[in-house]
Enzyme design. Structure first.
Site, PDB file in Angstrom:
ATOM      1  N   CYS A  83       0.908  -1.220  -0.132  1.00 59.80           N
ATOM      2  CA  CYS A  83       0.069  -0.085  -0.099  1.00 59.80           C
ATOM      3  C   CYS A  83       0.875   1.312   0.065  1.00 59.80           C
ATOM      4  O   CYS A  83       0.211   2.475  -0.319  1.00 59.80           O
ATOM      5  CB  CYS A  83      -0.859  -0.100   1.155  1.00 59.80           C
ATOM      6  N   HIS A 319      -9.286   3.634  -1.857  1.00 57.69           N
ATOM      7  CA  HIS A 319      -8.037   3.155  -1.597  1.00 57.69           C
ATOM      8  C   HIS A 319      -7.543   1.978  -2.721  1.00 57.69           C
ATOM      9  O   HIS A 319      -7.725   1.019  -2.588  1.00 57.69           O
ATOM     10  CB  HIS A 319      -7.956   2.261  -0.270  1.00 57.69           C
TER      11      HIS A 319
END
Length: 365
Positions: A83, A319
């Site tokens: 991420c 996201h």
């Protein structure tokens, strides 16, 4: 030492998995963004650096640069730090400039969860250490740091209200380039009674005494974001306005069971090395994968919510893994210009495997 500055930053709208960008492959999602950012500086560009997590591989950065019609001389490298990949791409570009490897980079990330060829996630850590899914890891953080469901819901509601305020005020319009006629994040198509949803949502990952729900977690998304990182003297020669000057960065490693708290040691070490404190930082952007990590990080670092993700974040907008770190820097690029008094800003992401990345910038007046 050469100084790296950010002179431009943009992102695509963010789409839900199998939503408005459901059939758009990552290089097709990134190419219009690269084309936009490269306009007028094609001859200065050294390389495109993009983060990507869920594939399909094949050096998406180079493929995207070619798809965008950039000169063949502009090389590409693709980074996977989960991420934090998009933030790592920007960090890498800044250090390349500091070291004299080049003068101009487009750096960021892209993710198409919708077209990923992989049916399940990659392994984050060996089983004998611990390899939890990210939702379970978010529960681990909540339990270890005593973050209640109410605390998570309160933060999620704050983020939701901030995101909608920014949307209504048109603040996101500065960040977003139109893609196939779309200039709005897919999550904003309908405003909801979030307080009711938060209260009604049931635990997703740990059924008994669980606190992490679909309402206080981010979703799964598609999107791209990137910035132009340039050597400061070159930017000035080209009459381009630097907004953020790279100061320093830090990567920390912690136990993979608690990746959400990994920004804490990264930020602490980064500030200590630069003789700064939390009070010296005017704006923080930390990726909102889960509300549990946001509350835990803010509390452990004593970051006031007034400085943290002031225009909302991934809990509402989404996201897209490899792009999220670059979205944070893009947000800081525009927030710093709106807040004339800001001096230092910081972006940080916690990643699968227990990795935290933090990048510190000075706002150029």
């Amino acid at each position: 030492m050469k100084r790296a500055v950010i002179v431009q930053a943009k992102r695509t709208p963010i789409g839900k998995k199998d939503g408005m960008f459901g059939s758009v492959e990552p290089h097709d999602l990134a190419a219009p963004l690269l084309r936009h950012l490269a306009l007028g500086i094609e001859n200065e560009l050294n390389e495109v650096i993009l983060g990507n997590v869920v594939g399909p591989g094949g050096n998406i950065a180079r493929l995207s640069a070619l798809q965008a019609g950039l000169p063949l001389s502009v090389t590409g490298i693709t980074i996977d730090r989960q991420c934090s990949s998009g933030l790592e791409a920007i960090r890498t570009a800044c250090h390349y400039i500091q070291g004299g490897a080049g003068i101009c980079y487009i750096a960021g990330g892209v993710e198409s969860t919708s077209t990923s060829p992989y049916p399940k996630r990659a392994r984050f850590s060996p089983d004998h250490i611990g390899d939890p899914d990210m939702g379970v890891a978010a529960e681990n953080v909540a339990q270890k740091y005593k973050i209640t469901k109410k605390m998570q819901n309160d933060y999620a509601l704050l983020s939701y209200k901030r995101s909608w305020a920014a949307y209504r005020e048109g603040l996101y319009n500065q960040e977003i380039i139109q893609f196939n006629g779309v200039n709005t994040d897919e999550g904003f198509h309908k405003e909801r009674n979030m307080e009711t949803l938060l209260n009604r949502a049931k635990p997703l990952f740990v059924k008994e005494h669980g606190t992490v729900t679909a309402a206080n977690s981010c979703g799964i998304h598609d999107g791209a974001a990137a910035v132009v990182v340039m050597e400061e003297e070159v930017a000035n020669e080209l009459n381009l306005k630097p907004v953020l000057r790279f100061i320093d960065s830090e990567v920390s490693g912690i136990h993979p069971d608690y990746p959400g708290i990994s920004p804490v040691p990264a930020i602490k070490n980064l500030l200590l090395r630069n003789s700064l404190t939390i009070k010296d930082i005017d704006l923080f952007e930390i990726n909102e994968a889960f509300a549990s990590k946001m509350v835990a990080c803010a509390r452990e670092l004593s970051i006031p919510y007034e400085k943290l993700n002031i225009s909302g974040g991934a809990l509402t907008t989404g996201h897209p893994y490899g792009a999220s770190g670059a979205i944070l820097v893009t947000r800081l690029f525009y927030e710093a210009q709106r807040r004339k008094s800001a001096t230092y800003v910081l972006a940080s992401v916690g990643s699968a495997g227990g990795l935290g990345v933090a990048v510190l910038f000075e706002v150029i007046k």
